[in-house]
Design an enzyme around this catalytic site. Structure first.
Site, PDB file in Angstrom:
ATOM      1  N   TYR A 189      13.711  11.098  -3.689  1.00 58.10           N
ATOM      2  CA  TYR A 189      14.478   9.871  -3.948  1.00 58.10           C
ATOM      3  C   TYR A 189      15.928  10.144  -3.563  1.00 58.10           C
ATOM      4  CZ  TYR A 189      14.945  12.619  -8.303  1.00 58.10           C
ATOM      5  OH  TYR A 189      15.116  13.636  -9.213  1.00 58.10           O
ATOM      6  N   ARG A 202      22.256  16.503 -10.631  1.00 56.26           N
ATOM      7  CA  ARG A 202      22.579  17.161 -11.906  1.00 56.26           C
ATOM      8  C   ARG A 202      24.078  17.450 -11.996  1.00 56.26           C
ATOM      9  NH1 ARG A 202      23.328  22.173 -14.057  1.00 56.26           N
ATOM     10  NH2 ARG A 202      22.566  22.439 -16.196  1.00 56.26           N
ATOM     11  N   ASP A 262      16.128  22.313 -23.519  1.00 52.33           N
ATOM     12  CA  ASP A 262      15.185  23.331 -23.038  1.00 52.33           C
ATOM     13  C   ASP A 262      15.084  24.520 -23.993  1.00 52.33           C
ATOM     14  OD1 ASP A 262      14.697  21.802 -20.836  1.00 52.33           O
ATOM     15  OD2 ASP A 262      15.543  23.200 -19.374  1.00 52.33           O
ATOM     16  N   GLU A 299      30.329  28.003 -23.357  1.00 54.16           N
ATOM     17  CA  GLU A 299      29.415  28.156 -22.213  1.00 54.16           C
ATOM     18  C   GLU A 299      29.635  29.537 -21.596  1.00 54.16           C
ATOM     19  OE1 GLU A 299      26.921  26.602 -20.325  1.00 54.16           O
ATOM     20  OE2 GLU A 299      27.189  28.395 -19.109  1.00 54.16           O
TER      21      GLU A 299
HETATM   22  C1  LIG Z   1      22.087  25.688 -12.940  1.00 58.41           C
HETATM   23  C2  LIG Z   1      20.977  24.726 -13.306  1.00 58.41           C
HETATM   24  C3  LIG Z   1      20.405  23.919 -12.305  1.00 58.41           C
HETATM   25  C4  LIG Z   1      19.354  23.033 -12.631  1.00 58.41           C
HETATM   26  N1  LIG Z   1      18.821  22.267 -11.642  1.00 58.41           N
HETATM   27  C5  LIG Z   1      17.869  21.363 -11.961  1.00 58.41           C
HETATM   28  C6  LIG Z   1      17.345  20.489 -10.945  1.00 58.41           C
HETATM   29  O1  LIG Z   1      17.715  20.560  -9.801  1.00 58.41           O
HETATM   30  N2  LIG Z   1      16.392  19.578 -11.298  1.00 58.41           N
HETATM   31  C7  LIG Z   1      15.936  19.500 -12.598  1.00 58.41           C
HETATM   32  O2  LIG Z   1      15.077  18.656 -12.888  1.00 58.41           O
HETATM   33  N3  LIG Z   1      16.414  20.317 -13.566  1.00 58.41           N
HETATM   34  C8  LIG Z   1      17.364  21.229 -13.278  1.00 58.41           C
HETATM   35  N4  LIG Z   1      17.853  22.024 -14.238  1.00 58.41           N
HETATM   36  C9  LIG Z   1      17.288  21.910 -15.587  1.00 58.41           C
HETATM   37  C10 LIG Z   1      17.764  20.715 -16.308  1.00 58.41           C
HETATM   38  O3  LIG Z   1      19.152  20.559 -16.173  1.00 58.41           O
HETATM   39  C11 LIG Z   1      17.385  20.955 -17.768  1.00 58.41           C
HETATM   40  O4  LIG Z   1      15.974  21.115 -17.860  1.00 58.41           O
HETATM   41  C12 LIG Z   1      17.707  19.802 -18.648  1.00 58.41           C
HETATM   42  O5  LIG Z   1      18.853  19.127 -18.242  1.00 58.41           O
HETATM   43  C13 LIG Z   1      17.862  20.281 -20.096  1.00 58.41           C
HETATM   44  O6  LIG Z   1      19.150  20.852 -20.205  1.00 58.41           O
HETATM   45  P1  LIG Z   1      19.671  21.853 -21.299  1.00 58.41           P
HETATM   46  O7  LIG Z   1      21.088  21.468 -21.531  1.00 58.41           O
HETATM   47  O8  LIG Z   1      18.747  21.916 -22.450  1.00 58.41           O
HETATM   48  O9  LIG Z   1      19.588  23.283 -20.595  1.00 58.41           O
HETATM   49  P2  LIG Z   1      20.325  23.846 -19.308  1.00 58.41           P
HETATM   50  O10 LIG Z   1      20.626  22.774 -18.335  1.00 58.41           O
HETATM   51  O11 LIG Z   1      19.534  24.991 -18.842  1.00 58.41           O
HETATM   52  O12 LIG Z   1      21.746  24.369 -19.866  1.00 58.41           O
HETATM   53  C14 LIG Z   1      21.860  25.547 -20.655  1.00 58.41           C
HETATM   54  C15 LIG Z   1      23.289  26.054 -20.571  1.00 58.41           C
HETATM   55  O13 LIG Z   1      23.445  27.113 -21.519  1.00 58.41           O
HETATM   56  C16 LIG Z   1      24.188  28.150 -20.909  1.00 58.41           C
HETATM   57  N5  LIG Z   1      23.867  29.402 -21.642  1.00 58.41           N
HETATM   58  C17 LIG Z   1      22.733  30.129 -21.554  1.00 58.41           C
HETATM   59  N6  LIG Z   1      22.799  31.191 -22.395  1.00 58.41           N
HETATM   60  C18 LIG Z   1      24.007  31.128 -23.009  1.00 58.41           C
HETATM   61  C19 LIG Z   1      24.635  31.941 -23.991  1.00 58.41           C
HETATM   62  N7  LIG Z   1      24.070  33.060 -24.479  1.00 58.41           N
HETATM   63  N8  LIG Z   1      25.893  31.587 -24.412  1.00 58.41           N
HETATM   64  C20 LIG Z   1      26.494  30.460 -23.931  1.00 58.41           C
HETATM   65  N9  LIG Z   1      25.920  29.665 -22.996  1.00 58.41           N
HETATM   66  C21 LIG Z   1      24.692  29.989 -22.541  1.00 58.41           C
HETATM   67  C22 LIG Z   1      23.733  28.117 -19.466  1.00 58.41           C
HETATM   68  O14 LIG Z   1      24.658  28.756 -18.614  1.00 58.41           O
HETATM   69  C23 LIG Z   1      23.630  26.621 -19.211  1.00 58.41           C
HETATM   70  O15 LIG Z   1      24.851  26.070 -18.768  1.00 58.41           O
HETATM   71  C24 LIG Z   1      18.884  22.952 -13.973  1.00 58.41           C
HETATM   72  C25 LIG Z   1      19.473  23.757 -14.968  1.00 58.41           C
HETATM   73  C26 LIG Z   1      20.513  24.651 -14.660  1.00 58.41           C
HETATM   74  C27 LIG Z   1      21.144  25.510 -15.749  1.00 58.41           C
END
Ligand SMILES: Cc1cc2nc3c(=O)[nH]c(=O)nc-3n(C[C@H](O)[C@H](O)[C@H](O)COP(=O)(O)OP(=O)(O)OC[C@H]3O[C@@H](n4cnc5c(N)ncnc54)[C@H](O)[C@@H]3O)c2cc1C
Length: 415
Positions: free
Chosen positions: A233, A121, A310, A47
């Site tokens: 909620y 979250r 995402d 991360e």
């Molecule tokens: C800080 C934050 C707050 C959020 N708040 C909300 C919210 O309030 N409500 C909601 O509905 N959704 C929120 N989301 C989005 C939601 O969590 C995501 O849409 C969903 O959970 C899908 O998650 P994901 O793991 O695919 O991506 P994400 O949750 O975006 O996680 C991606 C992770 O990859 C890490 N990363 C990015 N680039 C690199 C790299 N080059 N090398 C290593 N690591 C990297 C990021 O730091 C992050 O921790 C938030 C996301 C984040 C990152």
């Protein structure tokens, strides 16, 4: 190579795939780590941030994801932090009139075989992190930013920036769980950055005692307006009220914690009923983020690299499926990568199947979420037709329409 890293000599000498690097410790990356470790893989989660921050607000976790979280103990871990809403209530913003009510709680849990829960979250991420840290076979590394990936026939080497130094980790597979601006996506040669959608989400947390009484009830509430809607909620075991307003505008900035000026919202909601205005005014501070999306693709995977969450399929939040779909991806990937030592051609086949199973499903959710957004923001004649339909139809019709999402079991995505 850091000491104890599973990519060291034993894994390098292994004739068959068995070590996976996951870039990104969000909800998608951490849950995938648990599913893949359960399937027998050695997992390194890398991360980029130095410490997992308490950013974010509420997430809805639907039965299609909660049934998967139950498998790795997370549903139990969240018992004290999550809330299981009893109903979904839809109202008109200007008059406050109730348009529809669907029963959730035990009834929905019995129907879909797993609960609907709402959670902060940070609480979900903490629960996942604790399980990850306690699971043998998973190494969580913070402060490693993926910058490059070198894919060869027998392995993939991920290159990370770690402070001032560069670090290389070799593995059999690299999974990009690195969010909407994914580096792995870019390195995989997939189309460029996500696009801003023309909608901004404003979010706030209101401490229970400062929130109007009606907002403290364990219910998901949705209010419609012209070009705007409001969702709220309780989360954190009922101690905080999560409030999200989605507004059509052209503001574009990357990030999850940009400050929002409360006066903008107070003006926006001025034509709304007193109850809604009272709720909006109770928010101590607002954060906003510009919503992004992308059109679905025909592939996510290469020979030794793939995507989830995402990074693969950013979606509008109008079906509240972003986190749930990311959790599904990891569970499906783990099923397809069981047993953990397939030969290279088996790995390629498993990834092909992963794309074939997951792309159509997530594309459909992305599309339905976009349509749902238009439906929420209708005004004039269309708005009146929508309101009439909602009043006439039984509340359960809302759940029936999306039963295909909630009933799904991604552990069976094995085409
Ligand atoms: C800080 C934050 C707050 C959020 N708040 C909300 C919210 O309030 N409500 C909601 O509905 N959704 C929120 N989301 C989005 C939601 O969590 C995501 O849409 C969903 O959970 C899908 O998650 P994901 O793991 O695919 O991506 P994400 O949750 O975006 O996680 C991606 C992770 O990859 C890490 N990363 C990015 N680039 C690199 C790299 N080059 N090398 C290593 N690591 C990297 C990021 O730091 C992050 O921790 C938030 C996301 C984040 C990152």
């Amino acid at each position: 190579m850091p000491e104890g890293d599973p990519s060291s000599s034993a894994a390098e000498a292994a004739p068959h795939p068995r070590h996976v690097i996951i870039a990104g410790a969000g909800i998608g990356g951490l849950s995938a780590a648990l599913f893949l470790a359960k399937a027998g893989w050695q997992v390194t989660v890398a991360e980029k941030v130095e410490a997992l921050q308490e950013f974010g607000a509420g997430l809805q976790i639907a039965p299609n994801a909660s049934r998967l979280l139950a498998d790795v103990g997370i549903l139990d871990d969240l018992r004290d932090f999550s809330v299981e809403p009893l109903a979904l209530i839809v109202r008109k913003g200007d008059s406050g009139q109730e348009l529809s009510r669907a029963t959730l709680g035990e009834q929905a849990e019995a129907r879909f075989g797993a609960p609907f829960i709402v959670v902060h979250r940070a609480d979900l991420q903490n629960a996942l992190r604790k399980r990850v840290e306690a699971t043998p076979g998973i190494t969580l590394r913070l402060g490693l930013q993926l910058t490059e990936a070198l894919e060869r026939e027998d392995a993939v080497t991920a290159v990370f920036q770690h402070g001032d130094t560069e670090e290389r980790i070799r593995a059999d597979l690299l999974v990009g769980a690195d969010g909407v601006w994914s580096k792995v996506r870019q390195l995989s040669g997939l189309p460029g950055p996500s696009r801003y959608s023309g909608n901004t989400a404003w979010r706030a947390l209101i401490p229970r005692e400062q929130a109007p009484i009606f907002a403290r009830e364990p219910k998901v509430n949705l209010w419609f307006g012209n070009g705007v809607h409001l969702v709220h909620y309780p989360i954190c075991g009922g101690e905080e009220i999560n409030l999200v307003a989605v507004i059509e505008d052209t503001w574009q900035e990357e990030g999850w914690s940009c400050d929002g000026d409360p006066d903008v919202l107070i003006q926006k909601f001025a034509p709304w009923c007193a109850k809604a205005r009272e709720l909006v005014a109770a928010a101590p501070e607002w954060k906003r983020w510009a919503l992004v999306h992308r059109a679905p693709e025909s592939r996510w995977s290469r020979a030794r690299m793939t995507l989830l969450g995402d990074a693969a399929h950013p979606m509008m939040p109008f079906l509240a499926q972003g986190a749930s779909a990311a959790i599904e991806d990891g569970a499906a990937l783990a099923t397809l990568l069981t047993p953990p030592c397939p030969r290279p051609e088996q790995l390629a086949l498993a990834l092909k199947r992963y794309d074939a199973a997951r792309i159509p499903r997530t594309a459909r959710i992305q599309e339905e979420a976009r349509k749902q957004g238009r439906f929420y923001h209708f005004s004039g004649l269309f708005g009146r037709l929508r309101d009439t339909a909602l009043k006439v139809l039984p509340g359960e019709a809302m759940l029936n329409r999306y039963a295909w999402i909630f009933e799904h079991d991604a552990r069976k995505d094995t085409l």
